[in-house]
Design a protein around this motif. Structure first.
Motif, PDB file in Angstrom:
ATOM      1  N   VAL A   4       0.878  -1.172   0.000  1.00  0.00           N
ATOM      2  CA  VAL A   4       0.000   0.000   0.000  1.00  0.00           C
ATOM      3  C   VAL A   4       0.911   1.217   0.000  1.00  0.00           C
ATOM      4  O   VAL A   4       1.845   1.293   0.802  1.00  0.00           O
ATOM      5  N   LEU A   5       0.670   2.138  -0.913  1.00  0.00           N
ATOM      6  CA  LEU A   5       1.443   3.384  -0.907  1.00  0.00           C
ATOM      7  C   LEU A   5       0.692   4.431  -0.105  1.00  0.00           C
ATOM      8  O   LEU A   5      -0.533   4.508  -0.169  1.00  0.00           O
ATOM      9  N   MET A   6       1.432   5.245   0.639  1.00  0.00           N
ATOM     10  CA  MET A   6       0.803   6.355   1.350  1.00  0.00           C
ATOM     11  C   MET A   6       1.541   7.627   0.949  1.00  0.00           C
ATOM     12  O   MET A   6       2.771   7.678   0.991  1.00  0.00           O
ATOM     13  N   ASN A   7       0.790   8.649   0.572  1.00  0.00           N
ATOM     14  CA  ASN A   7       1.462   9.868   0.108  1.00  0.00           C
ATOM     15  C   ASN A   7       1.705  10.871   1.239  1.00  0.00           C
ATOM     16  O   ASN A   7       1.636  10.522   2.420  1.00  0.00           O
ATOM     17  N   LEU A   8       1.943  12.113   0.883  1.00  0.00           N
ATOM     18  CA  LEU A   8       2.418  13.094   1.860  1.00  0.00           C
ATOM     19  C   LEU A   8       1.307  13.583   2.783  1.00  0.00           C
ATOM     20  O   LEU A   8       0.131  13.362   2.525  1.00  0.00           O
ATOM     21  N   GLN A   9       1.695  14.273   3.819  1.00  0.00           N
ATOM     22  CA  GLN A   9       0.717  14.936   4.661  1.00  0.00           C
ATOM     23  C   GLN A   9       0.265  16.221   3.976  1.00  0.00           C
ATOM     24  O   GLN A   9       1.027  16.831   3.246  1.00  0.00           O
ATOM     25  N   TYR A  10      -0.952  16.632   4.289  1.00  0.00           N
ATOM     26  CA  TYR A  10      -1.376  17.972   3.888  1.00  0.00           C
ATOM     27  C   TYR A  10      -0.838  18.932   4.933  1.00  0.00           C
ATOM     28  O   TYR A  10      -1.180  18.849   6.104  1.00  0.00           O
ATOM     29  N   SER A  11       0.025  19.825   4.502  1.00  0.00           N
ATOM     30  CA  SER A  11       0.682  20.710   5.450  1.00  0.00           C
ATOM     31  C   SER A  11       0.555  22.154   4.978  1.00  0.00           C
ATOM     32  O   SER A  11       1.425  22.676   4.288  1.00  0.00           O
ATOM     33  N   PRO A  12      -0.564  22.795   5.326  1.00  0.00           N
ATOM     34  CA  PRO A  12      -0.838  24.124   4.751  1.00  0.00           C
ATOM     35  C   PRO A  12       0.232  25.161   5.087  1.00  0.00           C
ATOM     36  O   PRO A  12       0.492  26.044   4.284  1.00  0.00           O
ATOM     37  N   ARG A  13       0.859  25.004   6.238  1.00  0.00           N
ATOM     38  CA  ARG A  13       1.843  26.003   6.643  1.00  0.00           C
ATOM     39  C   ARG A  13       3.078  26.023   5.755  1.00  0.00           C
ATOM     40  O   ARG A  13       3.755  27.033   5.625  1.00  0.00           O
ATOM     41  N   THR A  14       3.395  24.872   5.212  1.00  0.00           N
ATOM     42  CA  THR A  14       4.625  24.821   4.417  1.00  0.00           C
ATOM     43  C   THR A  14       4.316  24.816   2.920  1.00  0.00           C
ATOM     44  O   THR A  14       5.185  24.548   2.107  1.00  0.00           O
ATOM     45  N   GLU A  15       3.066  25.123   2.596  1.00  0.00           N
ATOM     46  CA  GLU A  15       2.673  25.067   1.186  1.00  0.00           C
ATOM     47  C   GLU A  15       3.501  26.009   0.319  1.00  0.00           C
ATOM     48  O   GLU A  15       3.781  25.716  -0.837  1.00  0.00           O
ATOM     49  N   LEU A  48      -5.410  34.509 -12.065  1.00  0.00           N
ATOM     50  CA  LEU A  48      -5.520  33.074 -11.803  1.00  0.00           C
ATOM     51  C   LEU A  48      -4.262  32.554 -11.117  1.00  0.00           C
ATOM     52  O   LEU A  48      -4.331  31.732 -10.208  1.00  0.00           O
ATOM     53  N   ILE A  49      -3.099  33.053 -11.553  1.00  0.00           N
ATOM     54  CA  ILE A  49      -1.857  32.622 -10.910  1.00  0.00           C
ATOM     55  C   ILE A  49      -1.893  33.011  -9.434  1.00  0.00           C
ATOM     56  O   ILE A  49      -1.540  32.232  -8.551  1.00  0.00           O
ATOM     57  N   PHE A  50      -2.368  34.213  -9.170  1.00  0.00           N
ATOM     58  CA  PHE A  50      -2.468  34.671  -7.784  1.00  0.00           C
ATOM     59  C   PHE A  50      -3.364  33.738  -6.969  1.00  0.00           C
ATOM     60  O   PHE A  50      -2.996  33.292  -5.878  1.00  0.00           O
ATOM     61  N   ILE A  51      -4.536  33.423  -7.522  1.00  0.00           N
ATOM     62  CA  ILE A  51      -5.463  32.567  -6.778  1.00  0.00           C
ATOM     63  C   ILE A  51      -4.871  31.172  -6.586  1.00  0.00           C
ATOM     64  O   ILE A  51      -4.989  30.576  -5.519  1.00  0.00           O
ATOM     65  N   ASP A  52      -4.194  30.673  -7.615  1.00  0.00           N
ATOM     66  CA  ASP A  52      -3.587  29.349  -7.493  1.00  0.00           C
ATOM     67  C   ASP A  52      -2.472  29.314  -6.458  1.00  0.00           C
ATOM     68  O   ASP A  52      -2.164  28.262  -5.904  1.00  0.00           O
ATOM     69  N   HIS A  53      -1.862  30.454  -6.219  1.00  0.00           N
ATOM     70  CA  HIS A  53      -0.769  30.489  -5.242  1.00  0.00           C
ATOM     71  C   HIS A  53      -1.272  30.540  -3.812  1.00  0.00           C
ATOM     72  O   HIS A  53      -0.530  30.271  -2.886  1.00  0.00           O
ATOM     73  N   LEU A  54      -2.530  30.909  -3.639  1.00  0.00           N
ATOM     74  CA  LEU A  54      -3.098  30.920  -2.288  1.00  0.00           C
ATOM     75  C   LEU A  54      -3.544  29.499  -1.944  1.00  0.00           C
ATOM     76  O   LEU A  54      -3.721  28.674  -2.832  1.00  0.00           O
ATOM     77  N   PRO A  55      -3.730  29.233  -0.643  1.00  0.00           N
ATOM     78  CA  PRO A  55      -4.278  27.914  -0.295  1.00  0.00           C
ATOM     79  C   PRO A  55      -5.647  27.754  -0.970  1.00  0.00           C
ATOM     80  O   PRO A  55      -6.312  28.745  -1.264  1.00  0.00           O
ATOM     81  N   THR A  56      -6.046  26.532  -1.185  1.00  0.00           N
ATOM     82  CA  THR A  56      -7.307  26.315  -1.902  1.00  0.00           C
ATOM     83  C   THR A  56      -8.473  26.939  -1.149  1.00  0.00           C
ATOM     84  O   THR A  56      -8.562  26.861   0.061  1.00  0.00           O
ATOM     85  N   SER A  57      -9.338  27.561  -1.889  1.00  0.00           N
ATOM     86  CA  SER A  57     -10.556  28.109  -1.317  1.00  0.00           C
ATOM     87  C   SER A  57     -11.621  27.993  -2.395  1.00  0.00           C
ATOM     88  O   SER A  57     -11.384  27.443  -3.465  1.00  0.00           O
TER      89      SER A  57
END
Lengths: 260, 397
Positions: A171-182, B35-44
């Protein structure tokens, strides 16, 4: 112009659909859920078209089930090993499978190792543990080092082949969702490549990223917040462990074939 | 106030260039920037309005294509009127401006990262936080950033643009000699890139997120279209066969994209096609993405005529304004995306705040574009004496 308005129309419809889809489930759980966080996962994320034949055989025969989790540091929470998802997976599986069945989940943490580096150590690891199922959590280290996605893909490819030839389901498991480091880690190429390799090898992919994002969007967990202690991590890992147990059992007991 | 001033000032200035100015280019470049700006923000919720959810290609393709188109138009004319040396000198000045903009953005990024690194402690993400380790050796990192080898996420477009612009004199020179041959060479380079895996390495490891060897195809194609190629293609574009092929392809890619968001639909796409198709590579500008862009462009050009009166409507004015100052607005967009991330991280807010931040960002982009227009045409008196149209048409600066 016609095409533009058509496009906008589609967009609007989808936006509304997405809004509805992402709306938090209005379900009142019993007080039993007090220790366990509410973390529903949509069925589609818990199902896989790919199967786990070895695990299915073992469950059918009621033999001991040995699972090996190979992962990076996101498969652990500091020193609290009992609360990390592998331990939670073991607990959840023991709960769901017949009580006579022995279930053993062991963990091999490969901190700071890219997929390629993990693959080099695989023969030794697999020979020592002889697991029926390997859960391979990977991608994080590669994404952080921005390893060439093609190389990453090749490494995952090799890894799956090695695990299979050692006689294990994967089973493969992918990455965590990490909004802070996006803004700092570019995750999508690694998610895409894992999805592609999983499809190619017919290996179930546990989409940890999508699941965690769903929790964040639904407000089950606030993964954005910076000032959480260990508690949040424990609850998230507990939820991942339980979701993973459902995923594994589901893939080992495929539902009646879907009609095409 | 600002907007009215800019709008009032606009007709007076637009006049000299009006005959040649392709407002559609500005419009779509403005759209790409949003669109690039929106894509760079977290999804909303707003993310659902962006192109990448409905097909293979996204706003980056539009941005690079139009940049190639306008750059070739402006500097091609300069090369014709003033000669190769002068045109090259002007292109290099432009490259310098983009470089400075990139370094400026990097500084802001560094500030954000340093703040997050010291304030964020979440055991769930102890592994991901390792990404901050580069702060421990600023000597290497900052030098690598200035060499364009170390690029944080979302800061990949400008380095690509810099490299492409650096080769623009050569491209233009070849184009003026034999345009079709130049395009053929570009396609050949693209093919060689795929065959032999050419790339530029990045720091600390990995490769450029947008491989210039592959992405040059869009840029050169844009230049080719602008220097007469579009006219020669008019017949092909007008044919209903082309239209239906494009629509069929767009629809197919729409269906495939839907399976990413609604995994329940996964069985729509036959497995064999999936295995052949994935992954759709953005780094090397996958053929599927390029084809999707072509189809999108063909359909757009067909239905959105240059003389469409809506182009002068005040509703599209913000987009066009943003498209006319693309470098500034692009940089502002990257900055606003950082700022948006920062706010979202500090103030835990729901989807409403997400959407609000996106909308505010777009309003700021519009306001800034209007302000820049005003500066160029009203505040800078010198601009009137010189030739204002040129650099402006190439996207500001």
């Amino acid at each position: 112009m016609r095409s533009v308005s058509l496009f906008m129309g589609l967009t609007m419809t989808l936006a509304v659909a997405a809004g509805l889809w992402a709306a938090p489930p209005a379900r009142a759980e019993e007080a039993q859920a007090q220790t366990q966080a509410v973390c529903d996962v949509p069925e589609s994320l818990l199902q896989s078209e790919s199967a786990l034949p070895k695990v299915a055989d073992i469950i059918k025969g009621g033999r001991p089930l040995d699972i090996l989790v190979i992962g990076s540091r996101s498969s652990s929470i500091g020193a609290s090993e009992d609360f990390a998802y592998p331990a939670r997976l073991q607990a959840a599986l023991r709960e769901q499978l017949p009580s006579a069945m022995a279930v053993n989940v062991s963990v091999e943490l490969q901190a700071r190792k890219s997929a390629d580096e993990v693959v080099k150590d695989l023969p030794a690891l697999l020979a020592a543990k002889r697991p029926a199922l390997v859960i391979w959590q990977t991608g994080t280290v590669d994404a952080m080092r921005s390893v060439d996605p093609d190389d990453f893909r090749g490494a995952v490819d090799d890894g799956i082949a090695a695990m299979r030839s050692a006689g294990a389901d994967v089973v493969l498991m992918n990455l965590q969702y990490s909004p802070r480091t996006e803004t700092m880690i570019s995750v999508p190429p690694y998610l895409d490549n894992m999805r592609a390799v999983a499809q190619e090898h017919d290996v179930p992919l546990f989409d940890r990223f999508a699941i965690m994002r769903q929790w964040n969007d639904n407000g089950d967990f606030d993964l954005f917040n910076s000032s959480h202690g260990i508690e949040l991590a424990k609850r998230v890992h507990d939820c991942i462990g339980r979701a993973l147990s459902k995923f594994v059992i589901g893939a080992a007991h495929p539902a009646p074939q879907q009609q095409n | 106030m600002r907007e009215t001033a800019a709008i009032a000032a606009a007709p007076a200035i637009a006049r000299p260039a009006a005959a040649e100015r392709e407002l559609r280019l500005d419009l779509f470049r403005g759209l790409a920037l949003w669109l690039i700006f929106i894509d760079h923000l977290p999804t909303s919720l707003l993310t659902w309005f962006t192109l990448r959810n409905y097909g293979f290609s996204d706003a980056t393709e539009i941005f690079i294509f139009i940049s190639g188109y306008t750059a070739a138009f402006v500097y091609g004319r300069a090369m014709r009127d003033a000669g190769v040396v002068v045109a090259t000198a002007r292109i290099l000045r432009r490259v310098w401006q983009i470089y400075v903009a990139h370094v400026f953005l990097f500084t802001i990024f560094l500030a954000e990262i340093s703040y997050v690194a010291t304030s964020f402690e979440n055991p769930l993400y102890s592994e991901e936080m390792g990404i901050m380790d580069f702060l421990k050796q600023p000597d290497v990192t900052i030098v690598q950033a200035m060499l364009l080898r170390f690029r944080p996420v979302n800061m990949d477009v400008l380095p690509l643009y810099i490299v492409l612009m650096l080769f623009l004199p050569l491209i233009l020179w070849l184009m003026r000699w034999k345009a079709d041959l130049t395009l053929a060479l570009s396609v050949a380079l693209y093919a060689v890139t795929w065959e032999y895996d050419l790339y530029l390495s990045a720091y600390p490891n990995g490769v450029w997120a947008f491989n210039p060897f592959a992405w040059q195809l869009l840029f050169v194609f844009g230049a080719w279209c602008s220097l007469g190629g579009a006219k020669r293609m008019a017949k092909v574009l007008a044919s209903p066969v082309t239209l239906w092929i494009c629509i069929a392809y767009l629809f197919a890619s729409f269906c495939v994209t839907m399976t990413w968001y609604f995994p329940q639909l996964g069985h729509v796409v036959p497995r064999r096609i999936e295995q052949w198709m994935y992954p759709i590579d953005k780094t090397d500008l996958d053929v599927l993405r390029f084809a999707h862009f072509l189809a999108l462009a063909a359909v757009t050009v067909r239905f959105l005529r240059n003389d469409w009166p809506g182009l002068s409507s005040p509703w599209l004015r913000p987009l066009i304004l943003c498209g006319q100052h693309s470098l500034e607005i692009f940089c502002l967009g990257v900055f606003l995306a950082f700022a948006g991330h920062f706010i979202l991280a500090e103030v835990s807010g729901g989807p409403a705040l997400h959407a609000l931040i996106s909308l505010t960002g777009i309003l700021i982009m519009w306001g800034m574009a209007a302000l820049i227009s005003w500066y160029k045409h009203a505040a800078d008196k010198d601009a009137k004496k010189g030739k204002p149209g040129n650099a402006d048409l190439a996207g500001g600066g």
